[in-house]
Design a protein around this motif. Sequence first.
Motif, mmCIF file in Angstrom:
data_model
loop_
_atom_site.group_PDB
_atom_site.id
_atom_site.type_symbol
_atom_site.label_atom_id
_atom_site.label_comp_id
_atom_site.label_asym_id
_atom_site.label_seq_id
_atom_site.Cartn_x
_atom_site.Cartn_y
_atom_site.Cartn_z
ATOM 1 N N GLY A 113 7.845 8.921 2.658
ATOM 2 C CA GLY A 113 8.871 8.534 1.691
ATOM 3 C C GLY A 113 9.109 7.041 1.681
ATOM 4 O O GLY A 113 9.379 6.444 0.622
ATOM 5 N N THR A 114 9.003 6.427 2.856
ATOM 6 C CA THR A 114 9.166 4.973 2.943
ATOM 7 C C THR A 114 8.073 4.254 2.158
ATOM 8 O O THR A 114 8.336 3.320 1.393
ATOM 9 C CB THR A 114 9.111 4.516 4.415
ATOM 10 N N VAL A 115 6.852 4.697 2.359
ATOM 11 C CA VAL A 115 5.727 4.093 1.640
ATOM 12 C C VAL A 115 5.893 4.294 0.136
ATOM 13 O O VAL A 115 5.667 3.376 -0.665
ATOM 14 C CB VAL A 115 4.391 4.689 2.128
ATOM 15 N N SER A 116 6.311 5.513 -0.270
ATOM 16 C CA SER A 116 6.522 5.795 -1.685
ATOM 17 C C SER A 116 7.591 4.883 -2.281
ATOM 18 O O SER A 116 7.422 4.328 -3.383
ATOM 19 C CB SER A 116 6.930 7.265 -1.852
ATOM 20 N N GLY A 117 8.699 4.708 -1.537
ATOM 21 C CA GLY A 117 9.761 3.837 -2.020
ATOM 22 C C GLY A 117 9.333 2.388 -2.139
ATOM 23 O O GLY A 117 9.686 1.696 -3.111
#
Length: 207
Positions: A113-117
Amino acid sequence: GGLSVFMVTLIVQNFISLRSKALLRSDQVPELMEMMLQKKTKSALIFCRKSPSMFSNSFGAGLEHCLEGDTIDFAKVKEAVEEASLEQMSKLMKPIDYLSIIGATAPMLGLLGTVSGMIKAFNTMGSAGMGKPELLAANIGEALITTATGLIIAIPAMFFFFFFKKGFQKTLATLGRNIGFLFDALETGKQPVSFIDLETLEQMEGR
């Protein structure tokens, strides 16, 4: 969300199924000890099968080899008990191991999710520039929230994994000791010192 629900379910299940009182059945040991001293192996096996538990299943597996022939091969008895205990252990360890899997998986999902954000944040910067910081902040907030959520799930999962694992190992050690005492009584015909009360020991010392 799915991992958090699964984690809570496993914790509740482990608290119920890993109670040492239910696994060890210490209340059965005195009666079985009397049977071992009187060499009533068949009666002990029937007693164990009527009251199944981790203790009685493991002890009963050893008793089955005590009914074969006139002499008892205690090496085979010990091997049968170890195999039965291992089977019981692998069954009860599964819900504990699942907590470890959750503890390792949740941070990875949070990192995803961090990478996606961050990808969304850089896409926003590329398309709209720095003129709309509120859009950029929303993407960065998404990245931080997913990381925090993953850690919030992983930390208690790992804590309870080690908590249940340590308690279960202690239960297994007590199980092996109790079964060993019972078969020692069967082999020697004498009650182990651990089962003799203090008053009797003092009387023995006086003699």
